[in-house]
Write an enzyme that holds these catalytic residues in place. Structure first.
Site, short mmCIF file in Angstrom:
data_model
loop_
_atom_site.label_atom_id
_atom_site.label_comp_id
_atom_site.label_asym_id
_atom_site.label_seq_id
_atom_site.Cartn_x
_atom_site.Cartn_y
_atom_site.Cartn_z
CG ASP A 1 1.34 5.24 -1.11
OD1 ASP A 1 0.65 4.49 -1.42
OD2 ASP A 1 0.73 6.57 -0.91
CG ASN A 2 -0.11 3.15 1.48
OD1 ASN A 2 0.41 4.33 1.83
ND2 ASN A 2 -1.31 3.00 1.29
CB CYS B 1 0.28 8.62 1.98
SG CYS B 1 -1.32 7.69 1.48
#
Length: 498
Positions: free
Chosen positions: A271-272, A78
Site C-alpha cells: 500500500d505504501n 494505508c
C-alpha cells in the site's frame, strides 16, 4: 441429398459446438484474480536487488511473472492508498482522505463503485481476508469475509483459511489477501530497538519459520541515518517481510493443489513504503516507489521486467479489463453538490459516465519498455486526522514536482514513526542531519519541491529557485494543475484562496 433428420442433427451439433466454443472463449477471459497487498513495504526483496533479505517466494513469483520497476502508489498512507487500489480513483475524489478508524472517521463517498462490488455484479465470487481499513463497508462490499489469524500477521494460517474458497470452481473468484506485515505493531520501545515487538516479531506464528538478521549486514538507505537504532529496526522490519513471504508461498501452494494456479492472475504489491520517517506518509521516492509483481497465466515472457510507470489508480481498471468487464454504470457524486458546491463538485455530479482516473495495463507484463507510460500523479491529504498535510505530485522519468499545499505548517508525524527508535534517537542527539537531509528541512518544507531524479535520486537538491530549471518548473506546474482539474481535486481552490 442427406436425410433431413440427419442434416438437422448435424446442424444442431454444429450449433451446440459453436455455442460451447463461444462460452469457453468467454470463460477464458474470466479467470481468477488474487490481489495480495502487504502493509508498509518498500523495495526490499531479493528480486528488487536487496542482497540481504530472504524472500524466496516473492522472488519465485517474479521469476514466473513480471517485476515492474517503476510502480507508484498515489498516497503513502494505508487507508487512503487502499481506497485508491479498490476504486481506481485518487483519494481526493473518492472521499477516503485518510484513516478509516472511528476516531479519524474518513470514508469514501457512497456513489463510489468499488472493484469488489463491480466484480460481484459481473459473475465473480469475491472474498477478502486480513486488513480492510476502508469505509463504508457497503461501498467496498465483499461477498465473503474469510477468517484471519494472529492480527493479520499469521499469513500462513490465513492462506490455509482460503483453501475452500479457492477450490470452488463454480464461478471465477477475486481474492483480496491483505497482511498487516511489515507494519509496525504499535509497541515500539525507543530505548531498546533490538527488542522484537516493534514489528510484531515477539509472537510465534503458526506455520512460520522465524528469519532473523544481523544489524551489521543491513544496508541503510540514504534517506535514513546510519545509526544503531536504524539498523536494529530495519532488522525487525526484515523479519516481518520474511514472515509474509512465507504466507505468499503457502497461498500459491494451495492454488496449485486446487488446480487453480494456472487459472489465476496474481498481483503482489504494497500500500505504501516502509514505516520509517522519510518513507511512509511522504511522497518522496521511498514512500511511493513500491514493489509490483504480476503473474498472468497467459503471459508469454516470464521472469522479465517492465519499466512502465504504473500508478495504483490503474489496479481497478486493469483487473476489470482482465475480468472482461467493459462498462461500469453509475456516476460519482462528491458529497452534496448543492451544499456549498464548488466547480469540482458540480462537475463530478453532472458527468453522466462513470470513469476511473487510472487505465488498464493489461498485457504490459509482456513488454519491457512500452510507450506512453512515462508519468504518474500522486495525491496525499491526511494520514491520521491530526496529520493534515496535502501534497500533490507529478513524477516523470526524470523529474518530480511536489506541491506542499499547506507548506506553512510543519510536517506532521504519524504516531508510530514519531515513536520509532530511529526518530527518537535523532531527537535525543539533536542531530542536524537525518540521512542526507537536514533535519530542519525534513520538518519544515517549502511550497514547491523540484528534483532531477537522474542527477539527484535521493531528492536532496531542490531546484525550484534554480533559474536553469525555470522552464521545466513552469511546465510541470501547469501539468500538475491540469491533473487536479481533471480529477476534480477540491484543493484546487487553494490556487485562488491562499
Amino acid at each position: 441429398m442427406g436425410h433431413p433428420m440427419k442434416m438437422l442433427s448435424r446442424s444442431l451439433t454444429v450449433l451446440f459446438l459453436a455455442v460451447f466454443a463461444s462460452f469457453a472463449s468467454g470463460a477464458e477471459g474470466r479467470k481468477n484474480v488474487v490481489l495480495f497487498v502487504v502493509d508498509d513495504m518498500s523495495l526490499n526483496a531479493g528480486c528488487y536487488g536487496d542482497q540481504v533479505i530472504k524472500t524466496p517466494n516473492i522472488d519465485r513469483l517474479a521469476s514466473e511473472g513480471t517485476r515492474f520497476t517503476s510502480a507508484f502508489c498515489t498516497t503513502a498512507s494505508c487507508s487512503a492508498s487502499r481506497s485508491v487500489i479498490l476504486s481506481g480513483l485518487h483519494n481526493h475524489a473518492n472521499g477516503q482522505f485518510g484513516h478509516q478508524h472511528s476516531y479519524h472517521h474518513f470514508g469514501a463517498f457512497n456513489s463510489v463503485k468499488s472493484l469488489p462490488v463491480i466484480l460481484g455484479d459481473n459473475g465473480y465470487r469475491t472474498a477478502r481476508i486480513g486488513k480492510f481499513h476502508v469505509a463504508p463497508e457497503e461501498v467496498f462490499k465483499f461477498q465473503t469475509l474469510l477468517p484471519t489469524a494472529q492480527g493479520n500477521r499469521g499469513s500462513v494460517k490465513m492462506a490455509e483459511n482460503c483453501r475452500s474458497f479457492v477450490a470452488d470452481t463454480s464461478k471465477p473468484f477475486f481474492l483480496y489477501f491483505c497482511v498487516s506485515d511489515p507494519h509496525r505493531s504499535g509497541e515500539e520501545i525507543a530505548d531498546d530497538p533490538a527488542k522484537p515487538n516493534a514489528f510484531g516479531n515477539a509472537v510465534k506464528y503458526e506455520g512460520v519459520t522465524d528469519v532473523t538478521y544481523d544489524p551489521k549486514s543491513i544496508f541503510v538507505p540514504a534517506y535514513l541515518p546510519d545509526t544503531p537504532e536504524s539498523r536494529a529496526e530495519i532488522c525487525q522490519y526484515y523479519r516481518a517481510i520474511s514472515r509474509l513471504d512465507q504466507g505468499l508461498g503457502r497461498l500459491i501452494a494451495i492454488l496449485k493443489e486446487a488446480g487453480q494456479y494456472e487459472n489465476t492472475l496474481i498481483i503482489f504489491t504494497a500500500d505504501n513504503g516502509m514505516a520509517f520517517p522519510g518513507s511512509k506518509t511522504t511522497l518522496y521516492e521511498p514512500g511511493m516507489h513500491l514493489p509490483l509483481i504480476v503473474r498472468s497465466p497467459e503471459q508469454k515472457n516470464r521472469g522479465g521486467t517492465c519499466d512502465a510507470m504504473i500508478s495504483w489508480v490503474d489496479f481497478t481498471p486493469t483487473i476489470l479489463d482482465y475480468a472482461g468487464v467493459k462498462e461500469v454504470k453509475g456516476q460519482l457524486v462528491m458529497g452534496d453538490p448543492e451544499a456549498g458546491a464548488g466547480p469540482a463538485r458540480k462537475r463530478a455530479a453532472t458527468e453522466g459516465k462513470y470513469t476511473f482516473h487510472g487505465r488498464s495495463f493489461l498485457g504490459l507484463w509482456d513488454q519491457t519498455n512500452p510507450a506512453g507510460w512515462d508519468e504518474v500523479f500522486a495525491s496525499h491529504t491526511f494520514h491520521e486526522i491530526t496529520m493534515y498535510y496535502p501534497m500533490r505530485v507529478l513524477r516523470t522519468r526524470q523529474y518530480k514536482l511536489m506541491l506542499n499545499v499547506a507548506w506553512q505548517l510543519p510536517f506532521p508525524f504519524a504516531s508510530d514513526l514519531y515513536d520509532s527508535a530511529t526518530w527518537q534517537s535523532t531527537l535525543k542527539r539533536s542531530d542536524s542531519m537525518f540521512g542526507q537531509r537536514r533535519t530542519a528541512d525534513f520538518v519544515q518544507r517549502p511550497k514547491y519541491e523540484l528534483y532531477d531524479l537522474n542527477a539527484d535520486p535521493n531528492e536532496v537538491n531542490n531546484l525550484v529557485n534554480n533559474p536553469k530549471y525555470a522552464t521545466v518548473l513552469a511546465d510541470l506546474q501547469a501539468r500538475l494543475k491540469e491533473y487536479q482539474k481533471r480529477t476534480s481535486d477540491p484543493w484546487l481552490l487553494k490556487y485562488t484562496y491562499e
